[in-house]
Write a protein that holds these residues in place. Structure first.
Motif: not given
Length: 544
Positions: A47-53
């Protein structure tokens, strides 16, 4: 007529108040949505943190003095903050993005950062600063370009590549935080290294034979120094965290936690593919990963042994660090040469010595500065200071010299400093691991580094002419590093270990740079959209 003149000056005064801080410098607008998403950086679903996908997040490009308006929407299930590594935030620690200065963005809420990259150039990155989110991604590159009329000391490259490299854990960030750090355990050895979010040969840089390219390398990892190299190619160093350097050539380059470098690479080899290599430094097990330097029209993939890199050679790394010098004749963000600032002729008002340690407190592993292990308060320090809220912190809660001994205690540690004070800071490291130190809001001069105990006689070995100015510096095992810094930026600024496990467990404090004038010329007012939390909830902000 008199009334018209009065009205004219009133309007002009209002315009100065509203717009005078930023002048006519252009604005760039960004809208970022922070979400969780599935990523596979080391071949395992996480589970990663995405910015604008995106993982890593979007690149920020700006020109000196431009204003960045970044509207961040938090779609995570927990609070979130972004910080801007190396961006000095002139007179504006309100936008620093550390928990000591900002309330976190609550789930389902948004916050707009207003940042001016005042008098800056160079290579930096942003990252999530709260709840160990950095171990899940959410980082990205920042490039600040020189204004068109300011000369750059090298020809325009054919391309400009960002290299976000660092260690990575397969274990999810919340398990690392809860099972290891909050339980008083050290983090394990990382599982691998990434280049731009990908593992072995997972990323490709495409070049054309005979042309020269700029690579901006940032160590965005959590615990590990790295070495960067490209098979068969030399690295010409040109910039370090906003400073143009002497253009020395290296086979490989050590990049410690939180540091950023720019190198020029000429594609002067036969047309084929070559390894871009990142390996760990000073670790019991050497971790290695690769990307690919792909020559256009190449029909031959990477081959041959991966080029050698240093592993535990401290002397090698120390000698390389000493060779990195300021380019005195090059212009920085302003047209005047960098060498016109004679830092070595300024006598420091005082010397501060900071020693890291690893005490056990209440039966748990902690990390400390001068025996004090930082504990986050219930209210951001900047807000408590602004609203005069008692009981959040005490000035002088961390000594300016190590007290001796191996013990430690928990405290919300804040050190006081005076605006426009010029100070010498010595980082003393008696541990067996490399330390990496960062000061938010500032660029400082690296005067010297060596093994053993720093003494006043160590000043005889300082470089007082052309040392590099930067925002993150390494301290080798059982060694010292000395810096000097002009405290010309009012605010509440985080001083921290760039090892994120050590930072989380207390190896940090805040430097309160104070001006009694309370003038907007020294520090911008509290933003109208400032988030208020803890004991600051319910207070009123005054509008910009």
């Amino acid at each position: 007529m008199r009334e018209c003149i009065i009205l004219y000056f009133f309007i002009a005064w209002v315009l100065v108040l509203v717009h005078g801080v930023n002048g006519e410098d252009p604005y760039r607008f960004f809208t970022w949505k922070i979400t969780y998403g599935d990523i596979y950086p080391l071949g395992v679903k996480q589970q990663g943190i995405l910015i604008n996908g995106q993982f890593p997040g979007p690149q920020i490009d700006a020109v000196t003095n431009e204003n960045l308006v970044i509207n961040v929407f938090n779609y995570l299930r927990e609070p979130f903050l972004l910080s801007w590594d190396g961006i000095q935030q002139r007179r504006n620690s309100w936008q620093d993005g550390m928990y000591g200065t900002n309330c976190p963005i609550l789930p389902g809420k948004n916050f707009t950062y207003n940042i001016q990259v005042k008098d800056q150039i160079g290579s930096f990155f942003y990252f999530p600063s709260f709840l160990f989110h950095k171990a899940a991604g959410g980082f990205g590159g920042i490039r600040i370009w020189s204004r068109p009329k300011i000369p750059v000391p090298f020809p325009n490259p054919a391309g400009d590549f960002t290299v976000l490299a660092g260690d990575w854990f397969k274990t999810n960030h919340y398990i690392l935080r809860r099972y290891f750090l909050e339980s008083g355990r050290n983090l394990p050895l990382p599982d691998g290294l990434l280049i731009n979010g990908r593992g072995w040969n997972g990323y490709t840089f495409t070049v054309e034979q005979g042309r020269t390219y700029r690579f901006r390398i940032s160590n965005v990892g959590l615990t590990t120094s790295i070495n960067f190299r490209i098979q068969g190619h030399n690295l010409k160093l040109v910039e370090v965290e906003g400073s143009h350097t002497l253009q020395n050539t290296y086979d490989s380059l050590d990049v410690h936690l939180g540091q950023s470098y720019s190198v020029l690479v000429t594609a002067d080899q036969p047309v084929q593919d070559y390894y871009v290599v990142v390996s760990s430094r000073f670790t019991t097990k050497v971790l290695t990963t690769t990307a690919v330097l792909h020559y256009s029209y190449s029909q031959k993939g990477v081959s041959g042994p991966i080029p050698w890199g240093p592993t535990n050679e401290v002397a090698w790394s120390l000698n390389q660090a000493r060779s990195i010098r300021w380019n005195l004749t090059a212009s920085g963000p302003r047209p005047n040469p960098q060498g016109s600032y004679h830092y070595g002729m300024i006598k420091p008002a005082r010397t501060i010595m900071l020693a890291n340690s690893a005490p056990y407190i209440n039966g748990k592993q902690r990390y400390a500065v001068n025996g004090v292990s930082y504990v986050p308060p219930d209210t951001p320090l900047k807000l408590a200071d602004y609203f005069n809220i008692p009981g959040v912190f005490n000035l002088g809660s961390i000594p300016t010299n190590p007290p001796g001994g191996n013990g430690g205690y928990l405290q919300t540690s804040v050190m006081s400093a005076n605006f426009r004070e010029f100070v010498e800071i010595v980082f003393q490291n008696w541990e067996d691991s490399v330390q990496s130190w960062h000061i938010d809001g500032y660029s400082f001069f690296v005067l010297g580094m060596d093994g053993g105990q720093w003494t006043q006689a160590s000043r005889a070995r300082y470089n007082l002419r052309d040392t590099v100015a930067r925002s993150t510096v390494q301290v080798y095992p059982r060694a010292w590093t000395a810096i000097s810094v002009a405290l010309d930026n009012v605010g509440m600024w985080n001083v921290r270990s760039q090892n994120w496990g050590r930072q989380y467990l207390g190896q940090q404090f805040y430097l309160r740079v104070y001006s009694p004038a309370h003038s907007w010329r020294d520090e911008l007012p509290i933003p109208r959209n400032a988030m208020l939390c803890g004991r600051a909830r319910g207070h009123r902000t005054r509008p910009l």
